[in-house]
Each structure stands twice: as structure tokens, then as C-alpha cells.
Design a protein around this motif. Sequence first.
Motif, PDB file in Angstrom:
ATOM      1  N   SER A 283       0.904  -1.227   0.000  1.00  0.00           N
ATOM      2  CA  SER A 283       0.012   0.042   0.003  1.00  0.00           C
ATOM      3  C   SER A 283       0.933   1.135  -0.102  1.00  0.00           C
ATOM      4  O   SER A 283       2.009   1.099   0.088  1.00  0.00           O
ATOM      5  N   VAL A 284       0.348   2.259  -0.220  1.00  0.00           N
ATOM      6  CA  VAL A 284       1.189   3.712  -0.282  1.00  0.00           C
ATOM      7  C   VAL A 284       1.863   3.890   0.824  1.00  0.00           C
ATOM      8  O   VAL A 284       3.018   4.322   0.711  1.00  0.00           O
ATOM      9  N   ALA A 285       1.202   3.369   2.016  1.00  0.00           N
ATOM     10  CA  ALA A 285       2.011   3.734   3.278  1.00  0.00           C
ATOM     11  C   ALA A 285       3.032   2.522   3.705  1.00  0.00           C
ATOM     12  O   ALA A 285       3.525   2.740   4.841  1.00  0.00           O
ATOM     13  N   SER A 286       3.061   1.539   3.010  1.00  0.00           N
ATOM     14  CA  SER A 286       3.623   0.382   3.391  1.00  0.00           C
ATOM     15  C   SER A 286       5.229   0.683   3.342  1.00  0.00           C
ATOM     16  O   SER A 286       5.779   1.718   2.721  1.00  0.00           O
ATOM     17  N   ILE A 287       5.823  -0.234   4.052  1.00  0.00           N
ATOM     18  CA  ILE A 287       7.373   0.108   4.201  1.00  0.00           C
ATOM     19  C   ILE A 287       8.189  -0.010   2.918  1.00  0.00           C
ATOM     20  O   ILE A 287       9.013   0.715   2.849  1.00  0.00           O
ATOM     21  N   VAL A 288       7.795  -1.197   2.377  1.00  0.00           N
ATOM     22  CA  VAL A 288       8.774  -1.301   1.093  1.00  0.00           C
ATOM     23  C   VAL A 288       8.645  -0.321   0.351  1.00  0.00           C
ATOM     24  O   VAL A 288       9.718   0.316  -0.329  1.00  0.00           O
ATOM     25  N   PRO A 289       7.408   0.435  -0.362  1.00  0.00           N
ATOM     26  CA  PRO A 289       7.360   1.749  -0.942  1.00  0.00           C
ATOM     27  C   PRO A 289       7.967   2.696  -0.259  1.00  0.00           C
ATOM     28  O   PRO A 289       8.652   3.473  -1.022  1.00  0.00           O
ATOM     29  N   GLN A 290       7.916   2.756   0.816  1.00  0.00           N
ATOM     30  CA  GLN A 290       8.622   4.063   1.530  1.00  0.00           C
ATOM     31  C   GLN A 290      10.199   3.842   1.329  1.00  0.00           C
ATOM     32  O   GLN A 290      10.651   4.824   0.869  1.00  0.00           O
ATOM     33  N   GLN A 291      10.830   2.333   1.480  1.00  0.00           N
ATOM     34  CA  GLN A 291      12.195   2.224   1.044  1.00  0.00           C
ATOM     35  C   GLN A 291      12.557   2.429  -0.320  1.00  0.00           C
ATOM     36  O   GLN A 291      13.808   3.225  -0.500  1.00  0.00           O
ATOM     37  N   VAL A 292      11.623   2.064  -1.165  1.00  0.00           N
ATOM     38  CA  VAL A 292      11.982   2.457  -2.581  1.00  0.00           C
ATOM     39  C   VAL A 292      12.065   3.825  -2.969  1.00  0.00           C
ATOM     40  O   VAL A 292      12.975   4.558  -3.221  1.00  0.00           O
ATOM     41  N   GLN A 293      11.054   4.684  -2.578  1.00  0.00           N
ATOM     42  CA  GLN A 293      10.888   5.993  -2.594  1.00  0.00           C
ATOM     43  C   GLN A 293      12.251   6.816  -2.156  1.00  0.00           C
ATOM     44  O   GLN A 293      12.526   7.822  -2.366  1.00  0.00           O
ATOM     45  N   SER A 294      12.476   6.283  -0.736  1.00  0.00           N
ATOM     46  CA  SER A 294      13.706   7.076  -0.140  1.00  0.00           C
ATOM     47  C   SER A 294      15.059   6.870  -0.934  1.00  0.00           C
ATOM     48  O   SER A 294      15.619   7.937  -0.688  1.00  0.00           O
ATOM     49  N   LEU A 295      14.927   6.124  -1.968  1.00  0.00           N
ATOM     50  CA  LEU A 295      16.310   6.175  -2.839  1.00  0.00           C
ATOM     51  C   LEU A 295      15.961   7.020  -3.914  1.00  0.00           C
ATOM     52  O   LEU A 295      16.925   7.165  -4.755  1.00  0.00           O
ATOM     53  N   GLY A 296      14.821   7.525  -4.117  1.00  0.00           N
ATOM     54  CA  GLY A 296      14.572   8.342  -5.359  1.00  0.00           C
ATOM     55  C   GLY A 296      13.945   7.753  -6.370  1.00  0.00           C
ATOM     56  O   GLY A 296      14.003   8.155  -7.712  1.00  0.00           O
ATOM     57  N   TRP A 297      13.746   6.449  -6.323  1.00  0.00           N
ATOM     58  CA  TRP A 297      13.093   5.715  -7.425  1.00  0.00           C
ATOM     59  C   TRP A 297      11.713   5.548  -7.482  1.00  0.00           C
ATOM     60  O   TRP A 297      11.082   6.159  -6.529  1.00  0.00           O
ATOM     61  N   SER A 298      10.822   5.552  -8.631  1.00  0.00           N
ATOM     62  CA  SER A 298       9.528   5.555  -8.628  1.00  0.00           C
ATOM     63  C   SER A 298       8.842   3.999  -8.324  1.00  0.00           C
ATOM     64  O   SER A 298       9.828   2.976  -8.661  1.00  0.00           O
ATOM     65  N   LEU A 299       7.844   3.945  -7.904  1.00  0.00           N
ATOM     66  CA  LEU A 299       7.288   2.621  -8.067  1.00  0.00           C
ATOM     67  C   LEU A 299       7.059   1.940  -9.220  1.00  0.00           C
ATOM     68  O   LEU A 299       7.295   0.572  -9.382  1.00  0.00           O
ATOM     69  N   LYS A 300       6.980   2.608 -10.436  1.00  0.00           N
ATOM     70  CA  LYS A 300       6.743   2.238 -11.436  1.00  0.00           C
ATOM     71  C   LYS A 300       7.940   1.455 -12.018  1.00  0.00           C
ATOM     72  O   LYS A 300       8.060   0.081 -12.725  1.00  0.00           O
ATOM     73  N   ASP A 301       9.107   2.224 -11.899  1.00  0.00           N
ATOM     74  CA  ASP A 301      10.416   1.344 -12.277  1.00  0.00           C
ATOM     75  C   ASP A 301      10.790   0.436 -11.188  1.00  0.00           C
ATOM     76  O   ASP A 301      11.190  -0.762 -11.759  1.00  0.00           O
TER      77      ASP A 301
END
Length: 329
Positions: A299-317
Motif C-alpha cells: 500500500s502507499v504507506a507500506s514499508i517497502v514503498p517507503q524504502q523504494v521512494q527514499s532512494l529516489g526511485w519510482s514505484l513504476k520503475d
Amino acid sequence: MKKNIALVTGGFSGEAVISYRTATTIAANLDASVYNVYKIDINNEGWFYETESGQRTVVDKNDFSLIADGKKILFDAAFIALHGTPGEDGKLQGYFDTLKIPYTSCDAASSAITFNKRYAVAVAKMAGISVARSVHLFSHSPLSAAEVAATLKFPVFVKPNNGGSSIGMSKVDEAGALQSAIDKAFAEDNQVLVEEMVQGREFTVGVFRSKGEITVLPLTEVRAHADKAFFDFEAKYQGKSDETTPAVVSEDIADKIRVAARKIYEVFNLRGVVRIDFIYEEESASPFMLEINTIPGQSVASIVPQQVQSLGWSLKDFYTKLVEEALVS
């Protein structure tokens, strides 16, 4: 030509509600210019393809196909967004293996082992990973609460051995409360794990493989609110915790956790993205593995998406990396 991707969600357990949230995030971020995405809902009523308008078409389980717009749709790969059974315990993976359909998660054997918390910590211990002392209970030959209390030191955690999202889990501080906690856990599963509490800071980290390379995402430190005894369902999904990503922690501690996470990923022969939970015990200066989540929440607030976005990556990529890895595996 676009690849047909089955986004599989739902499930037969109480975690289905989380599965639908996960699928919503993934559906919104799978690259529509590259993939035709079909959401497949597996639930107690059957297996269905759901259109955006909510119409349902029955999936043919013989070859995992469906009819859409008068055409038969077969799938190039499945993106598994189904927590609990049958998506996280290896059952769905075994089905896809028989049909030779690639999928984004761990294989059937690794999924089954990691879904069984006791078997997972046993394998980890054999590989030299620190784990808490525990007792494994079976409904067909249960130990008494007194026998368990004589074996472990309090406080302990009592939890269903198979499953996730902390459903049916309790923290027990003294022997008198142990039996009711065991009964609560047995209401969710026919196996129960009673585990000594490890004192320390709780960290969790996503790990995935892409193009043969294992990547450990930035750490997240998790702290349940003061009114929560531990990181339970409310803490995880109803805002009763604080999650700091990336974690504010010394590089020495972070590196020990990263090394352990990478080793676990290799030892268990994991695939796709997983989330591994740790307690870092200051006294021994060691990370203790708690659990391996082979279908972590998205989900948008879940931990893995948080970690991905903290690297500056998009979830799409990121999701493209996961699908492409599945297609070449």
C-alpha cells in the motif's frame, strides 16, 4: 507487443483486506505502456477477473486463462499481491509452476518454509543467523502452558505459526496469561509459536534481486506507540506506530543488518522482493531475525514503498524490475 500480466490478489485468510490495498498500489504503478494488467481476485467464492467497472469473469483454472472482449487471454507472468494463503505459503506458486507461468515471488518451497515461522527460524539458525529461543506447538499434541513456561523466559510472544499481519498474536509477560494467548493463536492456526522476547530496536528491510544482483533497500526503524505492547495489526495498518525511513542508526549497526539480510536472501533461495524483520540486541551487538515476509505489503504507506521512494526511485520503475526479473527467471 505488450505482455499480459495477471495481478493476483485476495486470498482465503483475514489478510485479504491487506491484499486488496497492495493490489491497488501495484495496479496504479505497473507500466501500462508495457503491460496489459488484469486483476485476478482469488477468494472463497472462486477465481475471478475484475474489470475496472467491477464486472467479474470466471478464470479457467485448467490453464489460468480468461475471456475478455470475446478473446481468450493467457498470461506471460503473474504479479502475486496476495498475502496469507494461498499466495504466500507456496500453494499458488506450485500451481503456476505446473503451468509454467512465471511469477514475481519466491518459489513454492521457499514460500512454504518462510510462511512457517518455526521452520524459518530453524533454517536461519542452522545458517548462523541469530534467532530467539522458541517452542513450537501443534494442535494434535499440545504442550500445557506450564510446560511451555518452564522452557522459556518471560516476556514471550505467542503467535500463529503460519500467517502474518500479527493476526492472533499476543505479548505475554507472565505465566498466568499464557494459556489464553495460546488459545487465541490456535483460533487462527493449528500450529503456534511461543518465542522469547529479544530486547532491542526493531528494524525491517526490503531485499530484492534484479539482473542477478541482490539489492538491500534502506532500513526502516519501527516503533509501536506507547499504548501498544508490540507491532500488532493496529500498529502496522492503523497508524499506531512510527516508521523512520531511512532509519537513523549507526553505519556499524546498519551494515550488520544488511549483511544478515543478504545472507538470509541467499540461504533461503528467495526471489522477488521480500521484507525481513529484525531486532537489534544491543547486549550481544547482533541482529536477530524475526520473520521473512515473501509478499510484503505494497500500500502507499507500506514499508517497502517507503524504502523504494527514499532512494529516489519510482514505484513504476521498481515494479518493472520485479516483472522483468520474473520473466527471465
